[in-house]
Design a protein around this motif. Structure first.
Motif, short mmCIF file in Angstrom:
data_model
loop_
_atom_site.label_atom_id
_atom_site.label_comp_id
_atom_site.label_asym_id
_atom_site.label_seq_id
_atom_site.Cartn_x
_atom_site.Cartn_y
_atom_site.Cartn_z
N TRP A 120 -3.74 8.58 -14.51
CA TRP A 120 -4.53 7.35 -14.51
C TRP A 120 -4.99 6.95 -15.91
O TRP A 120 -5.05 5.78 -16.24
CB TRP A 120 -5.75 7.49 -13.61
CG TRP A 120 -5.46 7.75 -12.17
CD1 TRP A 120 -4.27 7.61 -11.52
CD2 TRP A 120 -6.39 8.19 -11.18
NE1 TRP A 120 -4.40 7.94 -10.19
CE2 TRP A 120 -5.68 8.30 -9.95
CE3 TRP A 120 -7.75 8.51 -11.18
CZ2 TRP A 120 -6.30 8.72 -8.76
CZ3 TRP A 120 -8.36 8.93 -10.01
CH2 TRP A 120 -7.63 9.02 -8.80
N ARG A 152 -10.97 1.18 -13.49
CA ARG A 152 -10.49 0.89 -12.14
C ARG A 152 -10.77 2.06 -11.19
O ARG A 152 -11.04 1.85 -10.00
CB ARG A 152 -8.99 0.60 -12.19
CG ARG A 152 -8.34 0.43 -10.84
CD ARG A 152 -6.83 0.38 -10.95
NE ARG A 152 -6.20 0.35 -9.64
CZ ARG A 152 -4.90 0.52 -9.44
NH1 ARG A 152 -4.09 0.74 -10.45
NH2 ARG A 152 -4.40 0.48 -8.22
N ASN A 153 -10.69 3.28 -11.72
CA ASN A 153 -10.83 4.46 -10.87
C ASN A 153 -12.23 5.08 -10.91
O ASN A 153 -12.42 6.16 -10.35
CB ASN A 153 -9.78 5.50 -11.25
CG ASN A 153 -8.38 5.07 -10.85
OD1 ASN A 153 -8.11 4.85 -9.68
ND2 ASN A 153 -7.50 4.92 -11.83
N ARG A 182 -4.55 4.02 -1.73
CA ARG A 182 -3.79 3.80 -2.95
C ARG A 182 -2.43 4.49 -2.90
O ARG A 182 -1.40 3.88 -3.18
CB ARG A 182 -4.58 4.32 -4.16
CG ARG A 182 -3.80 4.24 -5.46
CD ARG A 182 -4.66 4.54 -6.66
NE ARG A 182 -3.90 4.45 -7.90
CZ ARG A 182 -4.42 4.50 -9.11
NH1 ARG A 182 -5.71 4.62 -9.25
NH2 ARG A 182 -3.66 4.41 -10.19
N SER A 234 1.52 2.91 -2.06
CA SER A 234 2.25 2.98 -3.32
C SER A 234 3.51 3.84 -3.19
O SER A 234 4.61 3.42 -3.60
CB SER A 234 1.35 3.55 -4.41
OG SER A 234 2.04 3.74 -5.61
N PHE A 253 -3.35 -3.55 -2.00
CA PHE A 253 -4.80 -3.52 -1.78
C PHE A 253 -5.39 -4.89 -2.08
O PHE A 253 -5.14 -5.48 -3.12
CB PHE A 253 -5.43 -2.46 -2.69
CG PHE A 253 -6.88 -2.19 -2.41
CD1 PHE A 253 -7.25 -1.12 -1.62
CD2 PHE A 253 -7.87 -3.00 -2.93
CE1 PHE A 253 -8.59 -0.85 -1.36
CE2 PHE A 253 -9.21 -2.75 -2.68
CZ PHE A 253 -9.58 -1.68 -1.89
#
Length: 401
Positions: A89, A151-152, A200, A204, A222
């Motif tokens: 990430w 984002r995470n 997620r 994905s 999402f």
């Protein structure tokens, strides 16, 4: 054991761990020992149910069982997953070597502490055991913030919430409580994490595979619908923690239906030929199944159905999703082809069988054989995982020809 080696390449520092490969990635120690501890903890619980004095700790056996499966087994899988996913990430180097050893040792110390008896003050036991999740959260927070991977950042909320809930559990038990509300809060934090991460990775991974197949329905990305379902689920679960009232039944029923819609949008029916993907859809389905089961139990005041719902969540959703993710991540990160095998398919199927038997034993307690069968199925599932995957975690990454 040689120390970690730091190299400079193009102005960027690269860490190459020169010690044992077991500590070259967080998934290795945490996934292997999560599976081994899952076997150990359920074996002790089964012996206790059979009348042996197998769990002789400061906690009542049922309290130890609930705590160790929620905050012991599950926290190890969460750690292994995050230490593997966060570098992808953020683009930052993974936590390896001595740092990983120290964090892993803290988890092991917590498991050992929870087996201590009356000779050690419970404050000491609780302090040792409760340290792991806040440390894990702090390390992951540092990686995400340093990598500016905003984002995470939301993943930290349930992780830190689980750590605070663990502390709450110890305080509640130490002051004469049973830990019932903290256990419900533990389920809440873990389920929200599954909704976020599952929401997620499942669509994905599915999209990536379907892109190489014949044209057809693709997973919906999402969007606000997913965010709304997760937010509504969080509110309902938090109300369940503090109220546990029948009027929540219809709310859980609505959320169960919404999660089914969410899952349907991920095109799971197109993955029937790919067991490694299919099981992610199947095990995620136990989140709405758990909501619907809890809705029936609360609406009609059926305590045994409420107990069944906890095991739909605990064995089906949490146990199933964690073993499926451990299998997939271990295959990919040890250099194996992303394809399941007969042994791994059987391992994951046994988790589903374990859940079905435990739900049967909860609703019809006179079928005590079902509870025994559930425990044995769980032990077989994680025994097969350790047998098949364990050796891969102990050796260097395979080189594909």
């Amino acid at each position: 054991m040689q120390p970690p080696l730091l190299k400079q390449h193009g102005g960027k520092r690269e860490r190459a761990w020169q010690g044992h490969p077991f500590f070259s990635g967080g998934f290795r120690p945490f996934f292997l020992f999560a599976s081994l501890f899952g076997i150990f903890a359920i074996a002790l619980w089964l012996l206790e149910l059979m009348g042996y004095d197998a769990i002789n700790t400061r906690l009542a056996p049922v309290e130890w069982h609930k705590h160790e499966m929620l905050f012991g087994y599950t926290s190890a899988v969460i750690a292994g997953f995050l230490f593997t996913a966060v570098p992808n990430w953020t683009g930052r180097l993974p936590v390896v070597g001595y740092r990983l050893m120290a964090i892993f040792a803290l988890w092991l110390a917590g498991r050992a502490a929870m087996l201590l008896g009356e000779s050690v003050p419970y404050a000491v036991t609780a302090t040792i055991e409760a340290a792991f999740l806040p440390v894990l959260g702090a390390v992951i927070a540092r990686e995400i913030i340093s990598g500016q991977n905003w984002r995470n950042i939301k993943v930290l909320v349930p992780v830190l919430g689980l750590g605070l809930t663990n502390i709450w559990f110890h305080i509640d038990v130490a002051t004469g409580g049973t830990g019932a509300a903290p256990v419900r809060m533990g389920f809440t934090a873990i389920l929200i994490l599954l909704m976020l991460i599952g929401g997620r990775i499942v669509p994905s991974f599915t999209r990536n595979w379907l892109a190489r197949q014949e044209p057809g329905k693709m997973p919906v990305p999402f969007n606000r619908f997913d965010a709304g379902v997760i937010a509504g689920s969080a509110v309902a679960l938090l109300l369940w923690v503090v109220l546990e009232q029948p009027f929540l039944g219809p709310l859980f029923a609505i959320l169960g239906i919404l999660h089914i819609v969410r899952l349907w949008r991920w095109a799971g029916l197109r993955t029937l030929s790919n067991p490694l993907l299919l099981v992610l859809h199947i095990f995620y389905a136990f989140i709405p199944t758990g909501f619907l089961t809890l809705a029936v139990g609360m609406w009609f005041d059926l305590p045994q159905v409420n107990v069944a719902a906890l095991h739909v969540f605990g064995i089906g959703a949490v146990g199933g999703m964690t073993i499926a993710v451990m299998v997939r991540a271990s295959l990919g990160h040890t250099g194996r082809t992303l394809a399941s095998s007969g042994i791994l398919n059987l391992a994951m199927a046994m988790v589903g069988i374990s859940m079905a038997l435990r739900v049967t034993g909860a609703i019809w307690p006179e079928y005590d054989w079902a509870i025994t069968g559930s425990a044995l199925a769980w032990i077989v599932a994680f025994g097969l995982f350790a047998f098949k995957v364990g050796p891969w975690l102990l050796v260097p990454r395979a080189k594909r020809g």
